[in-house]
Design a protein around this motif. Structure first.
Motif, PDB file in Angstrom:
ATOM      1  N   UNK A 153       2.514 -13.747   8.010  1.00 34.38           N
ATOM      2  CA  UNK A 153       3.277 -12.736   7.238  1.00 34.38           C
ATOM      3  C   UNK A 153       2.640 -12.478   5.878  1.00 34.38           C
ATOM      4  N   UNK A 154       2.220 -13.660   5.363  1.00 36.91           N
ATOM      5  CA  UNK A 154       1.575 -13.607   4.053  1.00 36.91           C
ATOM      6  C   UNK A 154       0.369 -12.685   4.050  1.00 36.91           C
ATOM      7  N   UNK A 155      -0.470 -12.890   5.099  1.00 37.75           N
ATOM      8  CA  UNK A 155      -1.725 -12.112   5.122  1.00 37.75           C
ATOM      9  C   UNK A 155      -1.452 -10.623   5.312  1.00 37.75           C
ATOM     10  N   UNK A 156      -0.395 -10.290   6.083  1.00 40.37           N
ATOM     11  CA  UNK A 156      -0.034  -8.858   6.233  1.00 40.37           C
ATOM     12  C   UNK A 156       0.387  -8.262   4.910  1.00 40.37           C
ATOM     13  N   UNK A 157       1.192  -8.960   4.158  1.00 36.99           N
ATOM     14  CA  UNK A 157       1.662  -8.496   2.843  1.00 36.99           C
ATOM     15  C   UNK A 157       0.478  -8.304   1.896  1.00 36.99           C
ATOM     16  N   UNK A 158      -0.410  -9.302   1.950  1.00 37.02           N
ATOM     17  CA  UNK A 158      -1.598  -9.236   1.065  1.00 37.02           C
ATOM     18  C   UNK A 158      -2.389  -7.956   1.320  1.00 37.02           C
ATOM     19  N   UNK A 159      -2.559  -7.762   2.637  1.00 43.34           N
ATOM     20  CA  UNK A 159      -3.344  -6.563   3.002  1.00 43.34           C
ATOM     21  C   UNK A 159      -2.711  -5.296   2.427  1.00 43.34           C
ATOM     22  N   UNK A 218      -2.618  -1.031  -1.446  1.00 46.05           N
ATOM     23  CA  UNK A 218      -1.903  -0.309  -2.530  1.00 46.05           C
ATOM     24  C   UNK A 218      -2.742  -0.322  -3.798  1.00 46.05           C
ATOM     25  N   UNK A 219      -3.238  -1.534  -4.097  1.00 45.48           N
ATOM     26  CA  UNK A 219      -4.023  -1.670  -5.327  1.00 45.48           C
ATOM     27  C   UNK A 219      -5.267  -0.778  -5.259  1.00 45.48           C
TER      28      UNK A 219
END
Ligand SMILES: Nc1ncnc2c1ncn2[C@@H]1O[C@H](COP(=O)(O)OP(=O)(O)O)[C@@H](O)[C@H]1O
Ligand SMILES: [Mg+2]
Length: 445
Positions: free
Chosen positions: A12-18, A23-24
């Motif tokens: 989940x973490x890696x999906x959010x990071x992506x 976005x950035x």
């Protein structure tokens, strides 16, 4: 579980990071776009400001005035030169009819220009615009402004102030034209006045001898009638006594003794007329014939006699003259010169309490000379340079033609002599005539 949770968590973490990264990244891109855009806008702003200041400086440097109006001639825009010229700000000019900038004749001409611009070009129209310090002359060019459908939407007026130099030139030009006209008129007036003086002088001169010729002829006519009456009586065989009585009653003795002087006077009058006519002829032509020796003193005495006889006042004449003085030329012409000099001197002393003339003559190796000095008022300094000008006279009309000295000068010059007039150190005028000496007659003795 925890491990699985952990596993799930990490996925989940890696999906959010992506998602964040993207976005950035997007934000970065947007930011970069923004910066690029900002730079572009700033560059464009700079270019615009530069164009503005360029345009401003060009406008400021323009001395010609520029006015943009709508199609009815109401002011929309003017340049700085125009504001400075009129001393009025753009805000107070906008919406004003253009002709309100002028007055009088210029106003009418401007209205006419704004009319004409619809059909023709208007170039170099000189119009005075009301400036801050009075009217300023401008050379105006007007151009129409059309929209894309070819309808007149406005007028652009460019005006060049006529510089000081041009204005001065125009004024000078006008002054010159006026001066030329005045000069022509003056010459014409002078000609007419000269002619008038000449005619008046000639008329006066002729009148005198003609009137005494006329008078003499009248007397002769009367005398002739008496003589005819007497001879008729002789013819009819009348007695000696009858004839004597008639002779007495007709006073024939006086008639007979008068006849000579009447005829003589008449001849003299006719001679005088002829002389005057000759004078005039000499003025217009310079006939040259052979020069002959003559006695200048004889000429002087005869001239003096002629003038003194005619003079209204008694003139004391002092003469220091040799017995004879041989000169060469036309004695008649020199006579005329001498008459002129003595006549001028006699005229000058006319109002003196003790009118006096002094005549002297003599000779050197080269020439003979004659001086006529009078005790008159002399010649005013400003007149000295004009004495020999034809028609120059200070005498009233009828008394002077102003031709005497100019004719005399011509004659003397033609004889190879000199004629000068100046003021004598002791007062009065001094005329001096010189003529070449007659060598042959000297040799002959
Ligand atoms: N002896 C003189 N004394 C003063 N003025 C003189 C004398 N002789 C000539 N002038 C001046 O010169 C002028 C021109 O003389 P002249 O040519 O003989 O013309 P006019 O005698 O008809 O005036 C005179 O009008 C007078 O002003
Ligand atoms: Mg004279």
């Amino acid at each position: 579980m925890a491990a699985q949770n952990l596993h799930t968590d990490s996925r989940e973490h890696s999906a959010t990071d992506e998602a964040w990264v993207s976005v950035i990244r997007k934000m970065d891109e947007a930011y970069a776009d923004l910066v690029r855009y900002q730079v572009q806008v700033e560059e464009q702003n700079d270019a615009l400001a530069e164009a503005h200041s360029f345009f401003d400086s060009v406008q400021a440097a323009m001395s010609d005035v520029l006015i943009a109006c709508d199609h009815e001639g109401r002011i929309q825009q003017v340049n700085r030169a125009f504001e400075e010229l009129t001393g009025r700000a753009l805000s107070s000019l906008v919406g004003q009819p253009m002709e309100s900038l002028c007055s009088g004749e210029s106003r009418e001409r401007l209205v006419d220009c704004l009319q004409r611009i619809r059909t023709e070009d208007v170039r170099d129209e000189q119009i005075d615009i009301e400036g801050a310090d009075g009217p300023v002359p401008l050379a105006l060019n007007c151009s129409p402004r059309f929209n894309h459908r070819g309808r007149l939407v406005g007028i652009v007026v460019a005006g060049r102030p006529l510089g000081e130099l041009q204005r001065a030139f125009n004024e000078l030009n006008q002054a010159h034209a006026e001066l030329k006209l005045a000069q022509e008129r003056l010459i014409q007036a002078e000609k007419m006045a000269s002619l008038g003086r000449l005619v008046a002088g000639v008329a006066h001169e002729l009148n005198n001898p003609i009137s005494f010729v006329y008078g003499n002829m009248h007397a002769l006519q009367r005398y002739t009638r008496r003589l005819v009456e007497y001879f008729d009586l002789v013819q009819s065989g009348a007695s000696r006594e009858e004839l004597r009585r008639l002779r007495e009653s007709l006073r024939l003795d006086r008639v007979i003794s008068d006849l000579d002087s009447l005829v003589e006077g008449t001849m003299e009058g006719a001679d005088r007329v002829r002389e005057i006519v000759n004078d005039l002829r000499q003025f217009s032509s310079t006939q040259s014939s052979e020069k002959v020796p003559f006695d200048l003193i004889h000429v002087v005495r005869s001239a003096l006699h002629w003038i003194i006889k005619e003079s209204r006042v008694v003139i004391d004449v002092q003469e220091v003259l040799p017995e004879r003085l041989e000169a060469e030329g036309h004695s008649g012409q020199i006579h005329q010169v001498v008459v002129n000099l003595i006549q001028n001197a006699a005229d000058a002393v006319m109002d003196q309490p003790q009118p006096r003339l002094a005549l002297s003559a003599g000779e050197t190796a080269e020439m003979v000379w004659l001086e006529v000095v009078d005790n008159g008022p002399g010649v005013a300094a400003e007149n000295l340079p004009h004495l020999f000008d034809p028609f120059f006279t200070t005498k009233p009309t009828g008394q002077g033609t102003g031709l005497g000295l100019s004719i005399s000068y011509g004659i003397v010059n033609e004889h190879g002599g000199t004629l000068t007039i100046d003021n004598h150190p002791d007062g009065g005028a001094r005329a001096r005539l010189t003529l070449p000496v007659n060598r042959e007659s000297k040799i002959d003795g």
